[in-house]
Design a protein around this motif. Structure first.
Motif, PDB file in Angstrom:
ATOM      1  N   GLU A 185       0.815  -1.211   0.000  1.00 60.48           N
ATOM      2  CA  GLU A 185       0.000   0.000   0.000  1.00 60.48           C
ATOM      3  C   GLU A 185       0.852   1.266   0.000  1.00 60.48           C
ATOM      4  OE1 GLU A 185      -2.558  -0.354   3.351  1.00 60.48           O
ATOM      5  OE2 GLU A 185      -3.870  -1.837   2.397  1.00 60.48           O
ATOM      6  N   HIS A 186       1.935   1.271   0.790  1.00 57.10           N
ATOM      7  CA  HIS A 186       2.740   2.475   0.897  1.00 57.10           C
ATOM      8  C   HIS A 186       3.864   2.514  -0.133  1.00 57.10           C
ATOM      9  CE1 HIS A 186       0.724   2.315   4.808  1.00 57.10           C
ATOM     10  NE2 HIS A 186       0.872   3.627   4.834  1.00 57.10           N
ATOM     11  N   GLY A 187       4.473   1.353  -0.405  1.00 51.24           N
ATOM     12  CA  GLY A 187       5.581   1.324  -1.349  1.00 51.24           C
ATOM     13  C   GLY A 187       5.127   1.516  -2.779  1.00 51.24           C
ATOM     14  N   SER A 188       4.059   0.837  -3.187  1.00 50.50           N
ATOM     15  CA  SER A 188       3.595   0.918  -4.566  1.00 50.50           C
ATOM     16  C   SER A 188       2.980   2.274  -4.864  1.00 50.50           C
ATOM     17  CB  SER A 188       2.570  -0.184  -4.831  1.00 50.50           C
ATOM     18  OG  SER A 188       3.174  -1.445  -4.666  1.00 50.50           O
ATOM     19  N   ALA A 189       2.213   2.800  -3.901  1.00 57.48           N
ATOM     20  CA  ALA A 189       1.542   4.074  -4.144  1.00 57.48           C
ATOM     21  C   ALA A 189       2.537   5.184  -4.415  1.00 57.48           C
ATOM     22  CB  ALA A 189       0.666   4.427  -2.938  1.00 57.48           C
ATOM     23  N   ALA A 190       3.704   5.109  -3.734  1.00 58.51           N
ATOM     24  CA  ALA A 190       4.698   6.164  -3.891  1.00 58.51           C
ATOM     25  C   ALA A 190       5.423   6.092  -5.235  1.00 58.51           C
ATOM     26  CB  ALA A 190       5.716   6.092  -2.751  1.00 58.51           C
ATOM     27  N   ARG A 191       5.224   5.022  -5.998  1.00 58.28           N
ATOM     28  CA  ARG A 191       5.944   4.853  -7.258  1.00 58.28           C
ATOM     29  C   ARG A 191       5.158   5.420  -8.456  1.00 58.28           C
ATOM     30  NH1 ARG A 191       9.892   0.768  -7.204  1.00 58.28           N
ATOM     31  NH2 ARG A 191      10.300   0.030  -5.092  1.00 58.28           N
ATOM     32  N   VAL A 192       3.965   5.867  -8.237  1.00 60.86           N
ATOM     33  CA  VAL A 192       3.126   6.323  -9.350  1.00 60.86           C
ATOM     34  C   VAL A 192       3.120   7.844  -9.396  1.00 60.86           C
ATOM     35  CG1 VAL A 192       0.831   6.292 -10.371  1.00 60.86           C
ATOM     36  CG2 VAL A 192       1.724   4.274  -9.168  1.00 60.86           C
ATOM     37  N   GLY A 193       3.529   8.430 -10.504  1.00 64.78           N
ATOM     38  CA  GLY A 193       3.532   9.883 -10.664  1.00 64.78           C
ATOM     39  C   GLY A 193       2.369  10.331 -11.537  1.00 64.78           C
ATOM     40  N   VAL A 194       2.443  11.566 -12.021  1.00 67.98           N
ATOM     41  CA  VAL A 194       1.365  12.140 -12.841  1.00 67.98           C
ATOM     42  C   VAL A 194       1.247  11.406 -14.169  1.00 67.98           C
ATOM     43  CG1 VAL A 194       0.576  14.223 -14.026  1.00 67.98           C
ATOM     44  CG2 VAL A 194       1.657  14.387 -11.768  1.00 67.98           C
ATOM     45  N   ASP A 195       2.388  11.004 -14.685  1.00 68.42           N
ATOM     46  CA  ASP A 195       2.386  10.346 -15.991  1.00 68.42           C
ATOM     47  C   ASP A 195       2.481   8.838 -15.892  1.00 68.42           C
ATOM     48  OD1 ASP A 195       2.301  12.852 -17.221  1.00 68.42           O
ATOM     49  OD2 ASP A 195       4.485  13.048 -16.985  1.00 68.42           O
ATOM     50  N   GLY A 196       2.168   8.286 -14.700  1.00 72.02           N
ATOM     51  CA  GLY A 196       2.214   6.836 -14.565  1.00 72.02           C
ATOM     52  C   GLY A 196       3.405   6.388 -13.765  1.00 72.02           C
ATOM     53  N   PRO A 197       3.773   5.094 -13.840  1.00 75.90           N
ATOM     54  CA  PRO A 197       4.874   4.529 -13.043  1.00 75.90           C
ATOM     55  C   PRO A 197       6.181   5.266 -13.303  1.00 75.90           C
ATOM     56  CG  PRO A 197       3.585   2.805 -14.086  1.00 75.90           C
ATOM     57  CD  PRO A 197       3.106   4.086 -14.680  1.00 75.90           C
ATOM     58  N   VAL A 198       6.915   5.469 -12.204  1.00 75.74           N
ATOM     59  CA  VAL A 198       8.180   6.182 -12.319  1.00 75.74           C
ATOM     60  C   VAL A 198       9.356   5.310 -11.945  1.00 75.74           C
ATOM     61  CG1 VAL A 198       7.071   8.403 -11.868  1.00 75.74           C
ATOM     62  CG2 VAL A 198       7.946   7.049  -9.971  1.00 75.74           C
TER      63      VAL A 198
END
Length: 649
Positions: A553-566
């Protein structure tokens, strides 16, 4: 619940209503796991059960077909006068209570509605059983007193106000050339010379009148063979039995051996008093070994207590000279070969019978070299063995043997006391933990659930006024949030209960199964452990699930930016660490300023999370006796270390 021993309590419940019998038995067992309840429908069957089996207590109704409760009680008293009997009846009156008391009922309790009455009944039964057991222990102590008195070389006697001997030991009987039975029941005029009887009568009446002990010196008495002995009698006021009848307890010593023996007894008394104030097993054992050295000149003594596995008797305290005399402080494994010291110590421990060896090198039970020359092995119940040993042969007299018994039995009682205190401390700590959970529950119910309830009420009102479908969606969201809070709160409470019987669990397999229960998308689990741990399988699975879910929940959510996965997919790892195992991820990690708060219930960095996940992890760890800490991972991210884990080889 009364502080009774952990022995089982067998209860015979007599009631003509089978539903009441079943309900009573169920709630008694629920109130106290020691209860073993057998039920019968009438008093006649109850008497048959009592004839064929052993019970600790009888619980009976009053109104029953055939014999009523009072008549049943009278029959029980004819068979088992001391058996606790509780009248548990719905027909309560002063008349019934009076009859029950006259018939010798132990306790009387009127049936009521509600289940609290069974807790009261369980307490009454436990108290009655403990009282009966205590009374039996007193009787055993009295028999032990006679045994101890008979083993003493001094003349010991109890004389009542009429001058009749109520108790004498063998030494006194042998001094007069007769038997204990011949003297007990006789008067001092029939046993002593006229002069000695007159003097003694004057002395013991003075002791009874003043309540003060009296010591005499230079008393000359002739034995059965005409030899004159000089004794120093000590006479003490003494209550005979439970009747309040007064008398005196006399101990007459041969003055030639007085000095040494008195010093030993006085020193032992001081040491045994010290045993009653010790706090730990180690301190208790140390005081006992020091007493053996100082009082009995037993410089190779030690207290050896059973280890947790029940396979070794380990040295908890030894006299300093033991470390000098032995290459290594001895310890005694259960599987020691025959002829070894360890084998003899285990024989004493398992038989419960003390052993005295006056010349160890000449004794065929020990064929290995040892610096000990004289030894008394004294068992201490389930605790272990007290080894009182000296470097000279025939070091211990009969008096010394009695003193060892007194010291060992006092030591055993002190060890029992320290264990009870430790148990009480554990119970107190558990009660405090439960109170904390109750406060936590109250806080959530009164505060946290109020917000979604407010949202729900507002949405319902808006929906009624406007018919807006979005308002119904707000209602469902509020209900879902309350449901999640309640589910997590109940889990938080239940998962913290102590683990009674952990079992070996393959950590890698448990982690794999737990991962399968977590909703994941692009995340990956790497398992780098082959540990087998002692744990509750279900609660270990819940701990791992919550840690995995936290990472996802915390690790994956932080990997998504405005344009998608970062960044690349999240990796969660399970591996070994010093003292246990860890769960780590390569996500953004936990900010240092909130790292100390992550295990607090309801703490979360996300508004859509109830915040109970890591609190449940900490509760499960504590229930196992483990510790969980949040740290930085090796590759960044969050790392949770669970230590204090009992690994299986």
């Amino acid at each position: 619940m009364s502080a009774v021993s952990r022995d089982g309590i067998r209860v015979l419940h007599v009631d003509d209503d089978p539903d009441v019998s079943e309900l009573t038995a169920t709630f008694l067992k629920r109130a106290d796991e020691r209860f073993d309840v057998e039920t019968v429908a009438d008093a006649t069957e109850g008497l048959d059960r009592l004839d064929g089996r052993t019970f600790d207590c009888v619980v009976s109704d009053y109104e029953m077909p055939g014999l009523d409760g009072i008549e049943f009680l009278e029959r029980v008293r004819e068979r088992r006068p001391e058996l606790p009997f509780v009248l548990f009846t719905g027909k309560g009156s002063e008349t019934v209570a009076s009859e029950a008391i006259s018939a010798g009922v132990t306790d009387y309790l009127q049936k009521e509605t509600g289940t609290d009455q069974y807790t009261v009944l369980a307490n009454r039964i436990a108290n009655a059983v403990e009282h009966a057991r205590s009374r039996r222990r007193v009787e055993q102590s009295e028999r032990r007193l006679r045994t101890i008195a008979d083993s003493l070389p001094h003349l010991v006697y109890v004389v009542d106000e009429t001058g009749t001997y109520r108790l004498v030991n063998r030494a006194l009987a042998e001094f007069h050339g007769t038997t204990v039975e011949a003297i007990e029941g006789s008067t001092i005029d029939e046993v002593l010379s006229d002069r000695a009887a007159a003097q003694f009568r004057q002395d013991f009446r003075s002791v009874i009148a003043t309540g003060e002990p009296k010591r005499l010196s230079g008393i000359e008495v002739t034995d059965s063979e005409g030899r004159t002995h000089v004794f120093e009698p000590q006479i003490y006021p003494h209550d005979i039995g439970d009747t309040g009848e007064r008398g005196v307890l006399g101990v007459t010593r041969d003055v030639t051996e007085r000095e040494g023996r008195e010093r030993k007894i006085e020193r032992l008394q001081h040491r045994t008093k010290a045993l009653m104030h010790t706090e730990t097993r180690e301190e208790t054992a140390r005081v006992a070994t020091e007493a053996a050295d100082a009082v009995l000149e037993a410089s190779l003594s030690g207290v050896f207590l059973l280890d947790e596995a029940g396979e070794r008797l380990e040295p908890t305290a030894v006299v300093d000279a033991v470390r000098e005399a032995f290459d290594e402080v001895p310890e005694y494994p259960r599987d020691a070969p025959e002829g070894s010291r360890a084998a003899l110590v285990w024989e004493v421990f398992e038989s419960g019978e003390p052993v005295r060896v006056d010349d160890v090198p000449d004794d065929d039970r020990v064929d290995e070299p040892t610096p000990s020359r004289s030894v008394i092995f004294y068992p201490m119940g389930d605790h272990g063995v007290f080894v009182v040993s000296a470097e000279r042969t025939h070091a211990f007299s009969g008096t010394d043997e009695v003193l060892v018994e007194i010291l060992a039995t006092t030591l055993e009682a002190a060890l029992d006391r320290t264990e009870r205190r430790a148990a009480l401390r554990r119970q107190r700590d558990e009660l405090e933990r439960k109170n904390e959970r109750l406060e936590e529950f109250t806080s959530v119910v009164s505060h946290d659930l109020r917000n979604p309830l407010t949202v729900l009420n507002g949405a319902i009102e808006a929906a009624e006024e406007t018919g807006d479908a979005d308002q119904f969606e707000r209602c469902r969201d509020a209900v879902d949030r309350m449901d999640a809070m309640i589910e997590n709160l109940l889990s938080l409470s239940r998962q913290g209960e102590s683990i009674a019987e952990p079992e070996p669990v393959d950590l890698a397999r448990a982690a794999s199964r737990a991962w399968g229960s977590v909703e994941t998308d692009a995340e990956r689990l790497d398992i780098e452990t082959d540990l087998t741990v002692r744990a509750d399988p279900e609660r270990l699975a819940r701990l791992l699930e919550n840690l995995f879910r936290n990472s996802v929940e915390h690790g994956s959510a932080a990997r998504v930016g405005v344009d998608g996965p970062v960044k690349s997919d999240l990796v969660v790892r399970v591996g070994d660490c010093d003292g246990g195992f860890y769960v780590a991820d390569d996500g953004p990690g936990i900010p240092e300023d909130v790292r100390g708060d992550v295990f607090d219930s309801r703490f979360s960095t996300r508004s859509d999370n109830t915040g109970f996940g890591l609190a449940i992890v900490e509760r499960i760890a504590e229930a196992h006796g483990w510790t969980v800490d949040a740290t930085d991972g090796d590759t960044g991210g969050a790392r949770f270390e669970i230590t204090g884990v009992g690994a299986v080889e």
